[in-house]
Design an enzyme around this catalytic site. Structure first.
Site, PDB file in Angstrom:
ATOM      1  N   GLU A   1     -10.721   0.510  -6.255  1.00 61.89           N
ATOM      2  CA  GLU A   1      -9.952  -0.137  -7.723  1.00 61.89           C
ATOM      3  C   GLU A   1      -9.840  -1.583  -7.658  1.00 61.89           C
ATOM      4  O   GLU A   1      -9.599  -2.055  -6.308  1.00 61.89           O
ATOM      5  CB  GLU A   1      -8.787   0.888  -7.215  1.00 61.89           C
TER       6      GLU A   1
ATOM      7  N   CYS B   1      -7.480   3.929   3.502  1.00 60.73           N
ATOM      8  CA  CYS B   1      -7.285   2.912   4.378  1.00 60.73           C
ATOM      9  C   CYS B   1      -6.864   3.709   6.105  1.00 60.73           C
ATOM     10  O   CYS B   1      -6.316   4.852   5.563  1.00 60.73           O
ATOM     11  CB  CYS B   1      -5.973   2.486   3.975  1.00 60.73           C
TER      12      CYS B   1
HETATM   13  N1  SAH Z   1      -3.395  -3.191   3.896  1.00 56.69           N
HETATM   14  C1  SAH Z   1      -2.855  -4.333   3.593  1.00 56.69           C
HETATM   15  C2  SAH Z   1      -3.598  -4.857   2.347  1.00 56.69           C
HETATM   16  C3  SAH Z   1      -3.400  -3.976   0.934  1.00 56.69           C
HETATM   17  S1  SAH Z   1      -1.940  -3.303   0.903  1.00 56.69           S
HETATM   18  C4  SAH Z   1      -1.765  -4.673   3.530  1.00 56.69           C
HETATM   19  O1  SAH Z   1      -1.387  -3.398   3.845  1.00 56.69           O
HETATM   20  O2  SAH Z   1      -0.966  -5.807   3.721  1.00 56.69           O
HETATM   21  C5  SAH Z   1      -1.662  -4.299  -0.608  1.00 56.69           C
HETATM   22  C6  SAH Z   1      -0.205  -5.106  -1.305  1.00 56.69           C
HETATM   23  O3  SAH Z   1       0.622  -3.620  -1.381  1.00 56.69           O
HETATM   24  C7  SAH Z   1       1.248  -4.170   0.592  1.00 56.69           C
HETATM   25  O4  SAH Z   1       2.126  -5.263   1.020  1.00 56.69           O
HETATM   26  C8  SAH Z   1       1.682  -3.549   0.703  1.00 56.69           C
HETATM   27  O5  SAH Z   1       2.685  -3.338   0.683  1.00 56.69           O
HETATM   28  C9  SAH Z   1       1.942  -2.940  -1.125  1.00 56.69           C
HETATM   29  N2  SAH Z   1       1.784  -1.647  -1.535  1.00 56.69           N
HETATM   30  C10 SAH Z   1       1.320  -0.552  -1.387  1.00 56.69           C
HETATM   31  N3  SAH Z   1       1.846   0.447  -1.891  1.00 56.69           N
HETATM   32  C11 SAH Z   1       2.915   0.069  -2.689  1.00 56.69           C
HETATM   33  C12 SAH Z   1       4.123   0.866  -3.518  1.00 56.69           C
HETATM   34  N4  SAH Z   1       4.099   1.844  -3.992  1.00 56.69           N
HETATM   35  N5  SAH Z   1       5.254   0.149  -4.203  1.00 56.69           N
HETATM   36  C13 SAH Z   1       5.236  -1.637  -3.921  1.00 56.69           C
HETATM   37  N6  SAH Z   1       4.061  -2.191  -3.646  1.00 56.69           N
HETATM   38  C14 SAH Z   1       3.271  -1.540  -2.707  1.00 56.69           C
HETATM   39 FE1  SF4 Z   2      -1.763   0.656   1.723  1.00 53.91          FE
HETATM   40 FE2  SF4 Z   2      -0.918   0.230   4.066  1.00 53.91          FE
HETATM   41 FE3  SF4 Z   2      -3.746   0.507   4.385  1.00 53.91          FE
HETATM   42 FE4  SF4 Z   2      -1.890  -1.191   3.053  1.00 53.91          FE
HETATM   43  S1  SF4 Z   2      -1.916  -1.048   5.152  1.00 53.91           S
HETATM   44  S2  SF4 Z   2      -3.743  -0.320   2.405  1.00 53.91           S
HETATM   45  S3  SF4 Z   2      -0.235  -0.972   2.841  1.00 53.91           S
HETATM   46  S4  SF4 Z   2      -2.017   1.190   3.695  1.00 53.91           S
END
Ligand code: SAH
Ligand code: SF4
Length: 404
Positions: free
Chosen positions: A108, A134
């Site tokens: 996405e 991931c």
């Molecule tokens: N893996 C990396 C980048 C992708 S996730 C990381 O975790 O930083 C990008 C952001 O989206 C992260 O800060 C993550 O915590 C947030 N995120 C994931 N699921 C979410 C949710 N259900 N509600 C709000 N933020 C979310």
């Molecule tokens: Fe989602 Fe965590 Fe992976 Fe970021 S590190 S993409 S928040 S599972």
């Protein structure tokens, strides 16, 4: 809700072995033409079409002779994310793209339009994926729930950006920012992410300034150190979510491998070495990580740092028992940080109704898990977070595929 033609394809073909043109370094592309005895300007013609914001296939490069176009097509792909479905929300201000890659992997990207406001110019920010799924497995994240699929190729990362840039170009607009906050952990696919950033940055290729690119990590310490050694390439964002290890073990399972003090230590060194402020992200979950004690712990952890915290109320995802913290609680949390001199911004998530918390649409496509499975996961999370809130560290293992 519109119907969605793209669904996981169980009979998906093997991955297309032809590299994407946008993933090639300029000398690799030039080398291919030289080897075939073609003049150097041919490589430039192809490069112009790849990095221009309108062409969609090699066939459109009419300045090339037909046999050469055919040869290029046989060796490379002009676009690696051609098959895309768009969903709009927020009155058209948010566009979610679901892309099917050559082997059926669904990823996405989300394009967010911010109209001009006061002195702020209009912005068009694209959130892109670096992996299919991931391995880190944060329980509040739809991508984490999908598990790990595979690393994206350099071109598959870059082509999400080219795709959005073409759409914007057709409307007379330009992409202003790229954030690696879609599916996947960018620092666990760092070679490809760096090559992609290089292509986006290069004035002769995509030409987007380093200050307009943000990479978010859940805290892969060796990756942060490698970035520090390279010098400033982009803005680094660290997904913190909790300042205390017991809770962070549950919310960001790789904390069991690299605890929060090490992560913040590495981020601090990065800020000192690059002179660039590190941004921290905290997804605010009602009654889990939004308490006064959590706010104070985060304030202590970051006090005196050149840091900024973004507080983001959690987007609801199906498999968790959790929901967003109420506004007043998030505001109180921000006030505690501010008292310690740590600046914080509250960000509302865009595109909730189209599932714009990254990975949600792909998770939807992967099929709903059975109600009994969802109930088991929820019960486990309630149990784990209760332990964490009592200050007990998790004895769960480090997720597979994380850490050397
Ligand atoms: N893996 C990396 C980048 C992708 S996730 C990381 O975790 O930083 C990008 C952001 O989206 C992260 O800060 C993550 O915590 C947030 N995120 C994931 N699921 C979410 C949710 N259900 N509600 C709000 N933020 C979310
Ligand atoms: Fe989602 Fe965590 Fe992976 Fe970021 S590190 S993409 S928040 S599972």
């Amino acid at each position: 809700m519109p119907t969605l033609p793209l669904a996981p394809d169980p009979s998906a073909p093997a991955r297309d072995p032809r590299p994407g043109l946008s993933g090639l370094a300029p000398d690799e592309l030039a080398g291919w033409f030289t080897e075939r005895g073609e003049p150097a300007y041919r490589a430039r013609q192809v490069g112009d079409a790849v990095w221009g914001r309108s062409a969609t296939s090699v066939d459109e490069i009419r300045t090339l002779p037909a046999p050469l176009r055919e040869a290029i097509d046989g060796a490379f792909r002009f676009d690696t994310v051609g098959d895309t479905e768009l969903r709009l929300s927020d009155g058209g201000l948010t566009e979610k793209g679901l892309h099917r890659l050559s082997d059926g992997t669904l990823i996405e990207s989300v394009l967010m339009h911010y109209p001009a406001r006061g002195a702020m110019r209009e912005r068009h920010t694209l959130c892109i994926s670096s992996q299919g799924g991931c391995a880190v497995g944060c329980p509040f994240c739809a991508t984490g729930e999908l598990g790990f699929g595979r690393d994206l190729e350099t071109a598959e990362i870059v082509d999400q950006v080219r795709h959005a840039a073409r759409r914007l170009n057709a409307a007379g607009q330009r992409l202003t920012n790229v954030v690696f906050m879609g599916m996947g952990e960018p620092l666990l696919n760092l070679d490809r992410v760096l090559a992609a950033v290089d292509a986006l940055n290069d004035p002769r290729r995509f030409g987007l300034g380093a200050r307009h690119i943000t990479v978010s990590t859940s805290g892969v310490v060796p990756g942060i150190r490698r970035l520090t050694a390279l010098g400033p390439q982009f803005t680094l964002a660290v997904s913190l979510h909790a300042a205390r290890d017991p809770l962070r073990d549950v919310l960001v399972p790789l904390n069991r491998r690299w605890p929060v003090a090490e992560v913040v230590g590495a981020a601090r060194e990065h800020a000192a070495a690059t002179g660039r402020r590190v941004t921290y992200e905290a997804t605010m979950i009602d009654g889990i990580n939004d308490t006064e004690a959590d706010a104070r712990a985060m304030a202590e952890l970051l006090r005196g740092d050149h840091a900024h915290v973004n507080l983001i109320p959690m987007n609801p995802v199906a498999h968790t028992p959790w929901s967003a913290s109420p506004d007043a609680v998030v505001e109180r949390f921000a006030a505690v940080l501010a008292d310690a001199g740590v600046t914080a911004t509250i960000r509302r998530n865009r595109g909730q109704e189209i599932g714009a918390a990254c990975g949600q649409l792909a998770a939807e496509r992967a099929g709903e898990p059975a109600p009994a499975v969802v109930a088991r996961r929820r019960a486990r999370l309630v149990d784990e977070s209760a332990h964490a809130l009592r200050g007990e560290r998790s004895d769960e293992p480090v997720p597979t595929g994380v850490g050397e």
